[in-house]
Design a protein around this motif. Structure first.
Motif, PDB file in Angstrom:
ATOM      1  N   UNK A   9       0.835  -1.206   0.000  1.00 12.04           N
ATOM      2  CA  UNK A   9       0.000   0.000   0.000  1.00 12.04           C
ATOM      3  C   UNK A   9       0.873   1.260   0.000  1.00 12.04           C
ATOM      4  N   UNK A  10       1.962   1.227   0.762  1.00  6.51           N
ATOM      5  CA  UNK A  10       2.884   2.373   0.806  1.00  6.51           C
ATOM      6  C   UNK A  10       3.551   2.558  -0.551  1.00  6.51           C
ATOM      7  N   UNK A  11       3.989   1.461  -1.152  1.00  3.82           N
ATOM      8  CA  UNK A  11       4.652   1.532  -2.446  1.00  3.82           C
ATOM      9  C   UNK A  11       3.707   2.072  -3.526  1.00  3.82           C
ATOM     10  N   UNK A  12       2.441   1.693  -3.443  1.00  4.18           N
ATOM     11  CA  UNK A  12       1.462   2.128  -4.434  1.00  4.18           C
ATOM     12  C   UNK A  12       1.272   3.640  -4.405  1.00  4.18           C
ATOM     13  N   UNK A  13       1.348   4.236  -3.208  1.00  5.66           N
ATOM     14  CA  UNK A  13       1.142   5.673  -3.069  1.00  5.66           C
ATOM     15  C   UNK A  13       2.374   6.486  -3.454  1.00  5.66           C
ATOM     16  N   UNK A  14       3.545   5.855  -3.407  1.00  6.62           N
ATOM     17  CA  UNK A  14       4.785   6.628  -3.575  1.00  6.62           C
ATOM     18  C   UNK A  14       5.520   6.352  -4.884  1.00  6.62           C
ATOM     19  N   UNK A  15       5.098   5.334  -5.635  1.00 13.69           N
ATOM     20  CA  UNK A  15       5.752   5.019  -6.899  1.00 13.69           C
ATOM     21  C   UNK A  15       4.712   4.788  -7.982  1.00 13.69           C
ATOM     22  N   UNK A  16       5.147   4.836  -9.225  1.00 12.87           N
ATOM     23  CA  UNK A  16       4.265   4.496 -10.340  1.00 12.87           C
ATOM     24  C   UNK A  16       4.159   2.987 -10.411  1.00 12.87           C
ATOM     25  N   UNK A  17       2.937   2.456 -10.258  1.00 13.59           N
ATOM     26  CA  UNK A  17       2.731   1.024 -10.265  1.00 13.59           C
ATOM     27  C   UNK A  17       2.364   0.557 -11.668  1.00 13.59           C
ATOM     28  N   UNK A  18       3.064  -0.463 -12.142  1.00 10.81           N
ATOM     29  CA  UNK A  18       2.745  -1.114 -13.416  1.00 10.81           C
ATOM     30  C   UNK A  18       2.684  -0.123 -14.578  1.00 10.81           C
ATOM     31  N   UNK A  19       3.476   0.930 -14.500  1.00 10.21           N
ATOM     32  CA  UNK A  19       3.507   1.876 -15.609  1.00 10.21           C
ATOM     33  C   UNK A  19       2.337   2.825 -15.664  1.00 10.21           C
ATOM     34  N   UNK A  20       1.502   2.855 -14.612  1.00 14.68           N
ATOM     35  CA  UNK A  20       0.326   3.721 -14.629  1.00 14.68           C
ATOM     36  C   UNK A  20       0.684   5.107 -14.101  1.00 14.68           C
ATOM     37  N   UNK A  21       1.475   5.832 -14.857  1.00 11.02           N
ATOM     38  CA  UNK A  21       1.795   7.203 -14.493  1.00 11.02           C
ATOM     39  C   UNK A  21       0.899   8.172 -15.244  1.00 11.02           C
ATOM     40  N   UNK A  22       1.088   9.451 -15.001  1.00 11.71           N
ATOM     41  CA  UNK A  22       0.298  10.452 -15.683  1.00 11.71           C
ATOM     42  C   UNK A  22       0.553  11.828 -15.118  1.00 11.71           C
ATOM     43  N   UNK A  23       0.070  12.873 -15.795  1.00  6.92           N
ATOM     44  CA  UNK A  23       0.280  14.241 -15.314  1.00  6.92           C
ATOM     45  C   UNK A  23      -0.564  14.548 -14.087  1.00  6.92           C
ATOM     46  N   UNK A  24      -0.234  15.652 -13.427  1.00 11.42           N
ATOM     47  CA  UNK A  24      -0.932  16.046 -12.213  1.00 11.42           C
ATOM     48  C   UNK A  24      -2.433  16.212 -12.457  1.00 11.42           C
ATOM     49  N   UNK A  25      -2.821  16.761 -13.622  1.00  5.60           N
ATOM     50  CA  UNK A  25      -4.231  17.058 -13.882  1.00  5.60           C
ATOM     51  C   UNK A  25      -4.987  15.883 -14.521  1.00  5.60           C
ATOM     52  N   UNK A  26      -4.398  14.710 -14.458  1.00  9.02           N
ATOM     53  CA  UNK A  26      -5.017  13.510 -15.046  1.00  9.02           C
ATOM     54  C   UNK A  26      -6.445  13.321 -14.533  1.00  9.02           C
ATOM     55  N   UNK A  27      -6.627  13.330 -13.209  1.00  9.66           N
ATOM     56  CA  UNK A  27      -7.945  13.053 -12.630  1.00  9.66           C
ATOM     57  C   UNK A  27      -8.921  14.214 -12.824  1.00  9.66           C
ATOM     58  N   UNK A  28      -8.420  15.416 -12.994  1.00  7.09           N
ATOM     59  CA  UNK A  28      -9.284  16.559 -13.250  1.00  7.09           C
ATOM     60  C   UNK A  28     -10.011  16.361 -14.584  1.00  7.09           C
ATOM     61  N   UNK A  29      -9.268  15.898 -15.577  1.00  2.99           N
ATOM     62  CA  UNK A  29      -9.843  15.657 -16.906  1.00  2.99           C
ATOM     63  C   UNK A  29     -10.793  14.465 -16.855  1.00  2.99           C
TER      64      UNK A  29
END
Length: 541
Positions: free
Chosen positions: A235-255
């Motif tokens: 759970x800690x790793x999921x919050x602090x690193x990109x998991x399985x290549x699922x990265x994105x820009x800061x405004x990803x969720x806004x869109x």
């Protein structure tokens, strides 16, 4: 009677056609496979994948799926059925809370807005954890808010704690993080004034702990700390690193929220109109409603900003925003229907633009399928090009679904401009509900044939056979679920090198994508037995 009617309508919206399309890799198949393996292994205390411990998720939702599979059999319908039930419970809860806050009409608007927005509706037809988690954490926050205004404050605190504990058992300690941040920001917003007493907070914490200990406590007593430690570290790793290549820009969720929660998201912009009248006329309910709005604004921004900061970017991470977003939209829609506010021209223009863009995207799907040969030269991804070779039947007439939605959005806007507000609002949300149904039943199965259909067919062809099945070069859970894999007695099975080069004790089949195929098709121990739509199928010689 209204509660029963809402439940029946919700059942009609969420239950039919749940099994009309295969589960999608990763998340849907991941959870369904964990439930299937619980049933096969009779190990209901630990989540497992490939019959090995899987510490990424706690078991509550997996238990729900396993129960559904025991009732309906191991199939895609059963995997998605728990969320359909959660969808029914969600709409009934929204009506009950809305009625408590204001009146029946507000409750009905909230139900219509939630069911009539794209992603909030669509998720109840899925087999992912988030709709269940979101309901539990929302109810935990709602009952914490009710502590201040209920004559049964202790009961409200207990309920808040129980639902918080259920949220932890559904998705993990992120529930505690969201709850604590929401409480902290609410306290700051109110300049250090908060109506929850320490005794209430203590009760919430106590019953949250007691609820989570139903599993965490049993697991520690039965198997020690190892599984729980791995779970917390993940759970800690999921919050602090990109998991399985699922990265994105800061405004990803806004869109994602702007487009995915349409039309509800468009009504958030009606708050930018200066001072607005209260829903009430100086009644005692004003303070309660204002306070709940603060809670919802705080929850919205906490979730949005938190998961904008988190490195891993996945669409459903911001799905908890659906509750406060649709509530805040319902407040504005209620005011519009009562004539307390009016939509500005730019508000309607924004609504039109987003609605037309979504409608055109739906209309473009069948056209892209019909004229894919003209699109392929512009696609640089070899795997995607091969996916498009799937034989899927499209008709130009299917574009009418998207064009029809564009027309209905325009009609809704015209009605709003002409101040036929209620008619315009109902037209907008009902038309969205109808198009969602068409999309889920008619378009999603066709899209699935492109993305994974050939692979799923290959795995299903191996059902009932005592063989090894392995994905090479990419990660997938589909080979386990759709081949109905049983536990293997030989521990060497988990060693890919042994499967490729060792002295195997039964047939071994492999799948890879064409982008990774070069090293495998020339492997001396493998033979190619087929290739389809971007996937290569191999067998040990």
């Amino acid at each position: 009677m209204k509660y029963l009617l809402i439940a029946l309508i919700a059942a009609l919206l969420f239950i039919p056609f749940l099994g009309a399309v295969h589960l999608f890799d990763w998340d849907e198949i991941n959870f369904a496979e964990a439930a299937r393996e619980m049933i096969v292994s009779h190990n209901y205390s630990q989540v497992q994948i490939d019959f090995r411990p899987f510490w990424e998720k706690p078991p509550l939702f997996i238990w729900m799926q396993a129960g559904s599979m025991l009732l309906f059999g191991v199939n895609d319908f059963a995997a998605r059925f728990p969320n359909a039930v959660i969808g029914i419970a969600t709409l009934v809860s929204l009506f009950a809370i809305g009625k408590k806050l204001t009146d029946d009409k507000f409750g009905l608007w909230w139900v219509l807005i939630y069911a009539g927005s794209w992603l909030p509706h669509f998720y109840f037809k899925s087999g992912i954890i988030d709709p269940t988690f979101n309901l539990f954490i929302f109810l935990a926050i709602y009952f914490a808010y009710r502590v201040t205004y209920s004559a049964r404050a202790l009961n409200m605190a207990i309920l808040s704690g129980v639902f918080l504990g259920l949220a932890v058992l559904t998705k993990g300690p992120v529930a505690i993080l969201v709850a604590m941040l929401t409480l902290l920001v609410y306290w700051v917003w109110n300049k250090g004034r908060i109506h929850l007493k320490f005794s209430h907070l203590g009760l919430i914490a106590l019953f949250a702990c007691l609820t989570t200990l139903l599993w965490f406590g049993y697991e520690i007593l039965s198997h020690g700390w190892w599984f729980v430690n791995e779970f917390v570290q993940y759970q800690i790793r999921l919050l602090t690193t990109e998991d399985a290549g699922h990265g994105g820009p800061f405004f990803y969720h806004w869109i994602v929220l702007l487009l995915g929660c349409f039309p509800a998201s468009a009504f958030l912009f009606t708050y930018f109109q200066g001072k607005k009248k209260s829903i009430y006329n100086n009644t005692p309910a004003v303070a309660e409603m204002k306070d709940f709005k603060v809670w919802m604004w705080v929850l919205f921004w906490v979730v949005l900003i938190l998961f904008s900061i988190v490195k891993t970017k996945i669409v459903h991470y911001s799905s908890l925003c659906y509750f406060p977003l649709t509530f805040l939209a319902a407040v504005q829609v209620y005011k519009l229907s009562e004539g307390k506010i009016r939509m500005r021209g730019w508000n309607i223009a924004l609504l039109l633009v987003i609605g037309i863009v979504l409608g055109i995207a739906i209309a473009a799907l069948p056209l892209a399928g019909l004229y894919k040969d003209k699109l392929i030269p512009y696609i640089g991804d070899k795997f995607a090009v091969a996916n498009l070779q799937a034989q899927v039947q499209w008709s130009a007439a299917e574009a009418c679904y998207g064009l029809g939605y564009v027309l209905l959005v325009i009609i809704s806007a015209i009605l709003l401009i002409r101040h036929k507000t209620t008619n315009g609002l109902i037209c907008l949300f009902i038309s969205t509900i109808l198009v969602i149904q068409v999309t889920v039943v008619h378009f999603v199965p066709k899209v699935e044939r492109y993305s994974q259909g050939a692979a799923i067919d290959f795995f299903k062809s191996l059902q009932g056979k005592d063989v090894y099945v392995k994905a090479l070069g990419y990660h997938s859970y589909a080979q386990h679920y759709y081949s109905r894999e049983m536990p293997h007695s030989n521990p060497d099975y988990y060693n890919t090198g042994w499967l490729l080069n060792g002295k195997i004790d039964k047939p071994a089949y492999f799948i890879c994508r064409i982008t990774d195929a070069e090293e495998f098709i020339h492997h001396p121990n493998l033979e190619v037995i087929g290739e389809k739509n971007g996937f290569v199928f191999l067998k040990r010689k």
